[in-house]
Design a protein around this motif. Structure first.
Motif, PDB file in Angstrom:
ATOM      1  N   UNK A 118      46.169 -51.453  70.394  1.00  0.00           N
ATOM      2  CA  UNK A 118      46.894 -52.361  71.410  1.00  0.00           C
ATOM      3  C   UNK A 118      46.246 -53.656  72.071  1.00  0.00           C
ATOM      4  N   UNK A 119      44.651 -53.793  70.767  1.00  0.00           N
ATOM      5  CA  UNK A 119      43.483 -55.222  71.644  1.00  0.00           C
ATOM      6  C   UNK A 119      44.964 -55.750  69.783  1.00  0.00           C
ATOM      7  N   UNK A 120      44.949 -54.939  68.936  1.00  0.00           N
ATOM      8  CA  UNK A 120      46.087 -56.381  67.880  1.00  0.00           C
ATOM      9  C   UNK A 120      46.915 -56.816  68.495  1.00  0.00           C
ATOM     10  N   UNK A 121      48.177 -55.450  69.569  1.00  0.00           N
ATOM     11  CA  UNK A 121      48.915 -56.513  70.015  1.00  0.00           C
ATOM     12  C   UNK A 121      48.663 -57.527  71.340  1.00  0.00           C
ATOM     13  N   UNK A 122      46.929 -57.464  71.917  1.00  0.00           N
ATOM     14  CA  UNK A 122      47.080 -57.831  72.876  1.00  0.00           C
ATOM     15  C   UNK A 122      46.659 -59.915  72.394  1.00  0.00           C
ATOM     16  N   UNK A 123      46.124 -59.253  71.339  1.00  0.00           N
ATOM     17  CA  UNK A 123      46.075 -60.686  70.688  1.00  0.00           C
ATOM     18  C   UNK A 123      47.489 -61.449  69.769  1.00  0.00           C
ATOM     19  N   UNK A 124      48.130 -60.332  69.546  1.00  0.00           N
ATOM     20  CA  UNK A 124      49.162 -60.860  68.831  1.00  0.00           C
ATOM     21  C   UNK A 124      50.178 -61.776  70.316  1.00  0.00           C
ATOM     22  N   UNK A 125      50.314 -61.547  71.825  1.00  0.00           N
ATOM     23  CA  UNK A 125      50.791 -61.745  72.661  1.00  0.00           C
ATOM     24  C   UNK A 125      50.165 -63.134  73.226  1.00  0.00           C
ATOM     25  N   UNK A 126      48.388 -63.294  73.235  1.00  0.00           N
ATOM     26  CA  UNK A 126      47.826 -64.388  73.018  1.00  0.00           C
ATOM     27  C   UNK A 126      48.587 -65.956  71.947  1.00  0.00           C
ATOM     28  N   UNK A 127      48.866 -64.907  71.041  1.00  0.00           N
ATOM     29  CA  UNK A 127      49.224 -65.955  69.801  1.00  0.00           C
ATOM     30  C   UNK A 127      50.178 -66.670  70.928  1.00  0.00           C
ATOM     31  N   UNK A 182      66.160 -63.033  77.707  1.00  0.00           N
ATOM     32  CA  UNK A 182      66.385 -63.902  76.217  1.00  0.00           C
ATOM     33  C   UNK A 182      64.638 -64.489  75.997  1.00  0.00           C
ATOM     34  N   UNK A 183      63.858 -64.910  77.172  1.00  0.00           N
ATOM     35  CA  UNK A 183      62.838 -65.564  76.574  1.00  0.00           C
ATOM     36  C   UNK A 183      62.426 -64.382  76.165  1.00  0.00           C
ATOM     37  N   UNK A 184      62.162 -63.515  76.267  1.00  0.00           N
ATOM     38  CA  UNK A 184      61.265 -62.341  75.068  1.00  0.00           C
ATOM     39  C   UNK A 184      61.514 -62.188  74.371  1.00  0.00           C
ATOM     40  N   UNK A 185      62.965 -61.911  74.532  1.00  0.00           N
ATOM     41  CA  UNK A 185      63.602 -61.419  73.140  1.00  0.00           C
ATOM     42  C   UNK A 185      63.587 -62.634  72.107  1.00  0.00           C
ATOM     43  N   UNK A 189      53.779 -63.582  75.828  1.00  0.00           N
ATOM     44  CA  UNK A 189      52.470 -62.589  75.908  1.00  0.00           C
ATOM     45  C   UNK A 189      53.794 -61.646  75.602  1.00  0.00           C
ATOM     46  N   UNK A 190      54.478 -60.915  76.371  1.00  0.00           N
ATOM     47  CA  UNK A 190      54.881 -59.693  76.291  1.00  0.00           C
ATOM     48  C   UNK A 190      55.775 -59.610  75.077  1.00  0.00           C
ATOM     49  N   UNK A 191      56.851 -61.006  74.344  1.00  0.00           N
ATOM     50  CA  UNK A 191      57.427 -60.555  73.172  1.00  0.00           C
ATOM     51  C   UNK A 191      56.170 -60.137  72.242  1.00  0.00           C
ATOM     52  N   UNK A 192      54.378 -61.122  71.945  1.00  0.00           N
ATOM     53  CA  UNK A 192      54.177 -60.692  70.633  1.00  0.00           C
ATOM     54  C   UNK A 192      53.665 -59.244  70.834  1.00  0.00           C
ATOM     55  N   UNK A 195      55.901 -48.607  89.837  1.00  0.00           N
ATOM     56  CA  UNK A 195      54.871 -48.113  89.787  1.00  0.00           C
ATOM     57  C   UNK A 195      54.402 -46.966  88.910  1.00  0.00           C
ATOM     58  N   UNK A 196      55.016 -46.189  89.686  1.00  0.00           N
ATOM     59  CA  UNK A 196      55.155 -44.792  90.332  1.00  0.00           C
ATOM     60  C   UNK A 196      56.148 -43.861  88.912  1.00  0.00           C
ATOM     61  N   UNK A 197      55.766 -43.941  87.501  1.00  0.00           N
ATOM     62  CA  UNK A 197      56.404 -42.933  86.675  1.00  0.00           C
ATOM     63  C   UNK A 197      56.742 -43.997  85.497  1.00  0.00           C
ATOM     64  N   UNK A 198      55.895 -45.472  85.707  1.00  0.00           N
ATOM     65  CA  UNK A 198      55.602 -46.404  84.065  1.00  0.00           C
ATOM     66  C   UNK A 198      54.948 -45.587  83.043  1.00  0.00           C
ATOM     67  N   UNK A 199      55.743 -45.796  81.689  1.00  0.00           N
ATOM     68  CA  UNK A 199      54.517 -45.655  80.765  1.00  0.00           C
ATOM     69  C   UNK A 199      53.882 -47.055  81.063  1.00  0.00           C
ATOM     70  N   UNK A 200      54.411 -48.196  81.821  1.00  0.00           N
ATOM     71  CA  UNK A 200      53.237 -49.515  81.371  1.00  0.00           C
ATOM     72  C   UNK A 200      53.704 -50.590  82.183  1.00  0.00           C
ATOM     73  N   UNK A 201      53.048 -51.186  82.200  1.00  0.00           N
ATOM     74  CA  UNK A 201      53.185 -52.264  83.568  1.00  0.00           C
ATOM     75  C   UNK A 201      52.177 -53.729  82.729  1.00  0.00           C
ATOM     76  N   UNK A 202      53.253 -54.274  83.302  1.00  0.00           N
ATOM     77  CA  UNK A 202      52.594 -56.613  82.938  1.00  0.00           C
ATOM     78  C   UNK A 202      53.418 -57.168  84.080  1.00  0.00           C
TER      79      UNK A 202
END
Length: 321
Positions: free
Chosen positions: A269-278, A51-54, A255-258, A183-190
């Motif tokens: 992904x740079x813009x995605x990361x900046x959206x996460x930071x904001x 719910x937090x991410x959502x 951050x994950x939501x942004x 981990x082994x099979x993930x498209x992404x890791x956070x």
């Protein structure tokens, strides 16, 4: 791109300790530690990773779907989520038990000591992604019942659905084999930078191995921002300065939501990361994981102030399809 968010659904009990934990911890007596902290503030708020991410994704114009379990005390929470355009269709209410609960005690240095009561979350292992009426393009596997997380990993692999693996708080609880499968099979890791080291310790995987096996790895570093690794290339994004640090709880979820919202909109992904930071900054400035608020227009204005990119988020002004 449709994203399904799996993870804990919980109530947060947030406490404030008017001192420093370090002043009461004796390293030479860690084998017999016994501490009780008298807190002067406590609030109960809606929480849980999914719910937090959502919530923050919804503020950014998305209509996320949560997949998880809650207790018989969930009805008010459901109404809150639906009022913010969050799909609760696949949240199963388990009779006879309470919704999971997170207890966090924060000191003056923003260090935290936390405990988590499983409650209805233990029943998440009974849910199957195969019950979804339509096949999602991405599944986020965030902290949940460890058996459930392992099940969703296997189902994503069998159904060939790319998944974001976000084990974070459950690294210490999960079996090493479960973590290795995730981990082994993930498209992404956070993970955050501490969890990054802990994950390597528990899995036996080196940083080089993980970066080679997982196409997209995002490591958040608190006030130092975040590092994004995409197919061996690295991009670092800074943290956004905040007006006042109020509560660090849920900052990683924001951050994950942004990031995910930017990803869904097709940004690099740079813009995605900046959206996460904001998004993380907005959360850090309020007490609780779903207390922050902003409009899309306010988010864009603040983004351009800090990142000096006048056209980066223009597509966000368009209605979500």
């Amino acid at each position: 791109m449709s994203i399904v968010l799996t993870g804990s659904i919980a109530y947060d009990y947030l406490m404030t300790f008017p001192g420093y934990f370090k002043d009461h911890i004796m390293p030479e007596r860690l084998d017999s530690i016994s501490l009780s902290f008298l807190v002067d503030q406590m609030v109960r708020q809606r929480g849980g990773i999914a719910p937090n991410i959502a919530y923050t994704m919804a503020l950014l114009g998305d209509k996320p779907l949560i997949f998880g379990t809650a207790g018989e005390d969930f009805e008010d929470y459901r109404q809150w989520l639906e009022s913010h355009h969050i799909d609760t269709t696949y949240i199963r209410v388990v009779p006879g038990v309470f919704t999971a609960s997170f207890f966090a005690n924060t000191d003056l240095a923003n260090n935290q000591i936390c405990s988590f009561y499983t409650g209805a979350m233990a029943y998440a292992r009974e849910l199957s992604l195969e019950t979804l009426q339509s096949r999602p393009e991405m599944v986020v596997i965030s902290p949940n019942d460890p058996v459930a997380m392992d099940r969703y990993v296997e189902e994503c692999k069998q159904m060939q659905i790319p998944y974001v693996y976000d084990p974070s708080q459950q690294i210490a609880r999960s079996d090493p084999d479960e973590l290795r499968r995730g981990v082994d099979g993930a498209y992404s890791l956070f993970v955050n930078e501490y969890e990054w080291e802990l994950l390597q310790k528990h899995t036996g995987f080196s940083a080089e191995f993980i970066l080679h096996r997982v196409p997209l790895v995002v490591i958040t570093r608190g006030a130092k921002g975040a590092s994004i690794y995409w197919q061996a290339s690295e991009v670092d994004v800074p943290a956004v300065p905040v007006e006042k640090i109020v509560d660090p709880t849920g900052v990683g979820d924001a951050f994950r939501a942004g990031f995910l919202r930017g990803w869904r909109l097709g940004f690099n992904f740079e813009i995605c990361g900046k959206m996460g930071s904001l998004a993380a900054a907005y959360c850090l400035e309020q007490r609780g994981t779903q207390s922050h608020y902003f409009t899309v227009e306010e988010f864009i204005t603040r983004f351009r102030t800090h990142f000096d990119d006048a056209g980066a988020l223009e597509v966000m002004k368009q209605p979500t399809v």
